[in-house]
Design a protein around this motif. Structure first.
Motif, PDB file in Angstrom:
ATOM      1  N   ALA A 279       0.829  -1.207   0.000  1.00  0.00           N
ATOM      2  CA  ALA A 279       0.000   0.000   0.000  1.00  0.00           C
ATOM      3  C   ALA A 279       0.863   1.257   0.000  1.00  0.00           C
ATOM      4  CB  ALA A 279      -0.928  -0.009   1.218  1.00  0.00           C
ATOM      5  N   GLN A 280       1.922   1.241   0.784  1.00  0.00           N
ATOM      6  CA  GLN A 280       2.795   2.411   0.826  1.00  0.00           C
ATOM      7  C   GLN A 280       3.491   2.629  -0.508  1.00  0.00           C
ATOM      8  OE1 GLN A 280       2.960   4.720   3.087  1.00  0.00           O
ATOM      9  NE2 GLN A 280       4.457   5.850   1.861  1.00  0.00           N
ATOM     10  N   ARG A 281       3.905   1.561  -1.170  1.00  0.00           N
ATOM     11  CA  ARG A 281       4.519   1.710  -2.495  1.00  0.00           C
ATOM     12  C   ARG A 281       3.567   2.383  -3.470  1.00  0.00           C
ATOM     13  NH1 ARG A 281       8.611  -1.717  -4.207  1.00  0.00           N
ATOM     14  NH2 ARG A 281       8.499  -0.510  -6.149  1.00  0.00           N
ATOM     15  N   LEU A 282       2.294   2.003  -3.398  1.00  0.00           N
ATOM     16  CA  LEU A 282       1.311   2.589  -4.311  1.00  0.00           C
ATOM     17  C   LEU A 282       1.037   4.053  -3.990  1.00  0.00           C
ATOM     18  CD1 LEU A 282      -0.264   1.355  -6.726  1.00  0.00           C
ATOM     19  CD2 LEU A 282       1.003  -0.270  -5.330  1.00  0.00           C
ATOM     20  N   ARG A 283       1.085   4.407  -2.717  1.00  0.00           N
ATOM     21  CA  ARG A 283       0.922   5.817  -2.363  1.00  0.00           C
ATOM     22  C   ARG A 283       2.042   6.653  -2.959  1.00  0.00           C
ATOM     23  NH1 ARG A 283      -0.147   3.436   2.738  1.00  0.00           N
ATOM     24  NH2 ARG A 283      -2.358   3.532   3.293  1.00  0.00           N
ATOM     25  N   GLU A 284       3.222   6.067  -3.033  1.00  0.00           N
ATOM     26  CA  GLU A 284       4.384   6.795  -3.538  1.00  0.00           C
ATOM     27  C   GLU A 284       4.428   6.841  -5.058  1.00  0.00           C
ATOM     28  OE1 GLU A 284       7.526   4.572  -1.774  1.00  0.00           O
ATOM     29  OE2 GLU A 284       7.158   5.343   0.259  1.00  0.00           O
ATOM     30  N   ASP A 285       3.924   5.806  -5.721  1.00  0.00           N
ATOM     31  CA  ASP A 285       4.035   5.739  -7.184  1.00  0.00           C
ATOM     32  C   ASP A 285       2.950   4.825  -7.739  1.00  0.00           C
ATOM     33  OD1 ASP A 285       4.729   5.580  -9.836  1.00  0.00           O
ATOM     34  OD2 ASP A 285       6.534   4.365  -9.518  1.00  0.00           O
ATOM     35  N   ALA A 286       1.934   5.425  -8.356  1.00  0.00           N
ATOM     36  CA  ALA A 286       0.862   4.645  -8.988  1.00  0.00           C
ATOM     37  C   ALA A 286       0.840   4.836 -10.498  1.00  0.00           C
ATOM     38  CB  ALA A 286      -0.486   5.028  -8.389  1.00  0.00           C
ATOM     39  N   ASP A 287       1.872   5.456 -11.054  1.00  0.00           N
ATOM     40  CA  ASP A 287       1.843   5.738 -12.490  1.00  0.00           C
ATOM     41  C   ASP A 287       1.804   4.470 -13.333  1.00  0.00           C
ATOM     42  OD1 ASP A 287       1.741   8.457 -12.232  1.00  0.00           O
ATOM     43  OD2 ASP A 287       3.890   8.787 -12.517  1.00  0.00           O
ATOM     44  N   PHE A 288       2.422   3.385 -12.843  1.00  0.00           N
ATOM     45  CA  PHE A 288       2.413   2.171 -13.657  1.00  0.00           C
ATOM     46  C   PHE A 288       1.006   1.622 -13.809  1.00  0.00           C
ATOM     47  CE2 PHE A 288       1.995  -0.131  -9.805  1.00  0.00           C
ATOM     48  CZ  PHE A 288       1.682  -1.452 -10.114  1.00  0.00           C
ATOM     49  N   LEU A 289       0.125   1.894 -12.835  1.00  0.00           N
ATOM     50  CA  LEU A 289      -1.265   1.471 -12.972  1.00  0.00           C
ATOM     51  C   LEU A 289      -1.955   2.240 -14.087  1.00  0.00           C
ATOM     52  CD1 LEU A 289      -2.461   1.070  -9.278  1.00  0.00           C
ATOM     53  CD2 LEU A 289      -1.744  -0.696 -10.886  1.00  0.00           C
ATOM     54  N   ARG A 290      -1.638   3.510 -14.211  1.00  0.00           N
ATOM     55  CA  ARG A 290      -2.228   4.297 -15.307  1.00  0.00           C
ATOM     56  C   ARG A 290      -1.765   3.753 -16.653  1.00  0.00           C
ATOM     57  NH1 ARG A 290      -0.724   8.041 -11.222  1.00  0.00           N
ATOM     58  NH2 ARG A 290      -2.626   8.655 -10.113  1.00  0.00           N
ATOM     59  N   GLU A 291      -0.519   3.314 -16.737  1.00  0.00           N
ATOM     60  CA  GLU A 291      -0.025   2.723 -17.975  1.00  0.00           C
ATOM     61  C   GLU A 291      -0.793   1.446 -18.308  1.00  0.00           C
ATOM     62  OE1 GLU A 291       4.173   2.090 -17.958  1.00  0.00           O
ATOM     63  OE2 GLU A 291       4.583   3.966 -16.923  1.00  0.00           O
ATOM     64  N   LEU A 292      -1.133   0.681 -17.275  1.00  0.00           N
ATOM     65  CA  LEU A 292      -1.836  -0.576 -17.496  1.00  0.00           C
ATOM     66  C   LEU A 292      -3.304  -0.378 -17.844  1.00  0.00           C
ATOM     67  CD1 LEU A 292      -0.477  -2.737 -14.539  1.00  0.00           C
ATOM     68  CD2 LEU A 292      -0.185  -3.237 -16.966  1.00  0.00           C
ATOM     69  N   ILE A 293      -3.936   0.584 -17.186  1.00  0.00           N
ATOM     70  CA  ILE A 293      -5.394   0.682 -17.224  1.00  0.00           C
ATOM     71  C   ILE A 293      -5.898   1.674 -18.254  1.00  0.00           C
ATOM     72  CG2 ILE A 293      -7.415   1.333 -15.846  1.00  0.00           C
ATOM     73  CD1 ILE A 293      -5.851   0.302 -13.398  1.00  0.00           C
ATOM     74  N   TYR A 294      -5.265   2.836 -18.320  1.00  0.00           N
ATOM     75  CA  TYR A 294      -5.776   3.859 -19.216  1.00  0.00           C
ATOM     76  C   TYR A 294      -5.490   3.498 -20.673  1.00  0.00           C
ATOM     77  CZ  TYR A 294      -6.817   7.481 -15.729  1.00  0.00           C
ATOM     78  OH  TYR A 294      -7.368   8.211 -14.704  1.00  0.00           O
ATOM     79  N   PRO A 295      -6.480   3.594 -21.558  1.00  0.00           N
ATOM     80  CA  PRO A 295      -6.188   3.492 -22.987  1.00  0.00           C
ATOM     81  C   PRO A 295      -5.194   4.578 -23.401  1.00  0.00           C
ATOM     82  CG  PRO A 295      -8.553   3.419 -22.580  1.00  0.00           C
ATOM     83  CD  PRO A 295      -7.908   3.812 -21.290  1.00  0.00           C
ATOM     84  N   ALA A 296      -4.433   4.315 -24.459  1.00  0.00           N
ATOM     85  CA  ALA A 296      -3.407   5.261 -24.895  1.00  0.00           C
ATOM     86  C   ALA A 296      -3.990   6.653 -25.145  1.00  0.00           C
ATOM     87  CB  ALA A 296      -2.717   4.744 -26.154  1.00  0.00           C
ATOM     88  N   GLU A 297      -5.196   6.693 -25.690  1.00  0.00           N
ATOM     89  CA  GLU A 297      -5.853   7.969 -25.973  1.00  0.00           C
ATOM     90  C   GLU A 297      -6.037   8.793 -24.701  1.00  0.00           C
ATOM     91  OE1 GLU A 297     -10.331   9.484 -27.368  1.00  0.00           O
ATOM     92  OE2 GLU A 297      -9.748   7.395 -27.573  1.00  0.00           O
ATOM     93  N   LEU A 298      -6.467   8.127 -23.632  1.00  0.00           N
ATOM     94  CA  LEU A 298      -6.703   8.837 -22.382  1.00  0.00           C
ATOM     95  C   LEU A 298      -5.399   9.181 -21.677  1.00  0.00           C
ATOM     96  CD1 LEU A 298      -9.798   6.930 -20.986  1.00  0.00           C
ATOM     97  CD2 LEU A 298      -9.730   9.195 -22.002  1.00  0.00           C
ATOM     98  N   GLN A 299      -4.384   8.326 -21.796  1.00  0.00           N
ATOM     99  CA  GLN A 299      -3.080   8.651 -21.224  1.00  0.00           C
ATOM    100  C   GLN A 299      -2.545   9.947 -21.812  1.00  0.00           C
ATOM    101  OE1 GLN A 299      -0.070   5.605 -20.894  1.00  0.00           O
ATOM    102  NE2 GLN A 299      -1.603   3.992 -20.991  1.00  0.00           N
ATOM    103  N   ALA A 300      -2.677  10.095 -23.121  1.00  0.00           N
ATOM    104  CA  ALA A 300      -2.204  11.316 -23.774  1.00  0.00           C
ATOM    105  C   ALA A 300      -2.976  12.531 -23.287  1.00  0.00           C
ATOM    106  CB  ALA A 300      -2.319  11.179 -25.291  1.00  0.00           C
ATOM    107  N   GLU A 301      -4.291  12.380 -23.109  1.00  0.00           N
ATOM    108  CA  GLU A 301      -5.101  13.496 -22.629  1.00  0.00           C
ATOM    109  C   GLU A 301      -4.683  13.917 -21.230  1.00  0.00           C
ATOM    110  OE1 GLU A 301      -9.142  12.343 -22.890  1.00  0.00           O
ATOM    111  OE2 GLU A 301      -9.209  12.355 -25.065  1.00  0.00           O
TER     112      GLU A 301
END
Length: 307
Positions: A279-301
């Protein structure tokens, strides 16, 4: 080294793997297994999260039976089971009782079933991430099911940042008033049920209905009626950006998908199930989840919108 989707491996499942289930009806839209199985693998946790399609009529029997397996450690809960499951648990958190719903269940050391609720916490944190103001504002929540009630409860408990008004609209008779009444009993925020999905006069509109899961669904509200300054968040985890998000953006309004709500509550789930280091690791850095979950279109937005 920063966590990235590419460096998050997938681990093998063996006889010592702790099993977690995410139950819903349907489950095709769930994104949690993608995130949590990567987290487990990356941090060396021998656990797996598996989606299970459970019909409402089978819910109580399924839950009472599945916890007889000692290696099944807990549940993630999605639509439409968040509200009905609350009544069958031995205990739940204060926020879950206020909202009348749970989205996680664990077995205590004494063998009892305890529920927690994190949708609202994740939603409020996502508003901060997107810099969407809600303090002193008028909020319309479309839907009054478990996720909608959780969002309303967490907004109402935001203290000085709480909205001035929270309105629920739901076509199911009585459900919106029940959600509003629980908020009125537990907070000073004005909460009410409204008789239509008209977004006129509201500063923030939240789609917490299933409308948008299917291509043939109507819009959950008439975006043309939204105020020029208003923002919209659609918490659906499928088909993003949904038609209502696209329609709001076509008007030049701020409109965001529900992925961030899930990302912002990930550490809450991990703490609830005892994975405090993760949990603490995720509080510090959750960007990899955005890479996994967000479609490329939304990541760019998102990259264009963030300061």
């Amino acid at each position: 080294m920063p966590i990235t989707a590419a460096t998050a491996p997938v681990h093998a499942i063996d006889g010592q793997t702790a099993v977690y289930l995410i139950i819903g009806d349907p489950v095709e839209q769930v994104q949690a297994p993608t995130s949590f199985n990567r987290i487990f693998a990356l941090l060396g946790i021998n656990a797996v999260l598996v989606p299970v399609h459970v019909a409402p009529a089978d819910l109580q029997a399924f839950v009472s039976t599945m916890f007889r397996a000692s290696n099944i450690q807990g549940l993630w809960v999605t639509i439409p089971h968040k509200a009905p499951l609350l009544d069958w648990l031995d205990s739940s958190t204060d926020l879950a009782r206020m909202a009348g719903a749970v989205n996680a269940v664990r077995r205590t050391a004494g063998g009892q079933l305890e529920g927690g609720l994190f949708d609202g916490e994740g939603f409020v944190a996502s508003l901060g991430y997107f810099q969407i103001a809600y303090a002193g504002k008028r909020v319309l929540i479309l839907g009054a099911g478990g996720a909608a009630a959780a969002i309303g409860a967490s907004l109402a408990l935001a203290g000085a940042q709480a909205p001035a008004e929270i309105a629920f609209y739901d076509p199911t008779p009585g459900r919106a008033e029940q959600a509003a009444a629980r908020i009125r009993q537990a907070s000073p925020v004005a909460a009410q049920a409204v008789g239509s999905n008209d977004p006129a006069g509201f500063d923030l509109v939240v789609n917490a209905t299933p409308l948008g899961l299917q291509a043939s669904d109507p819009l959950p509200c008439d975006v043309a009626r939204m105020e020029p300054h208003a923002a919209l968040v659609d918490i659906l985890m499928k088909n993003q950006p949904t038609p209502v998000v696209r329609a709001a953006r076509a008007r030049g309004l701020v409109a965001e998908p529900g992925f961030e709500m899930m990302i912002q509550q990930t550490h809450c789930y991990l703490d609830f199930f005892g994975f405090h280091g993760a949990a603490q690791r995720l509080r510090e850095d959750a960007d990899f989840l955005r890479e996994l979950i967000y479609p490329a279109e939304l990541q760019a937005e998102i990259r264009r919108q963030m300061p």
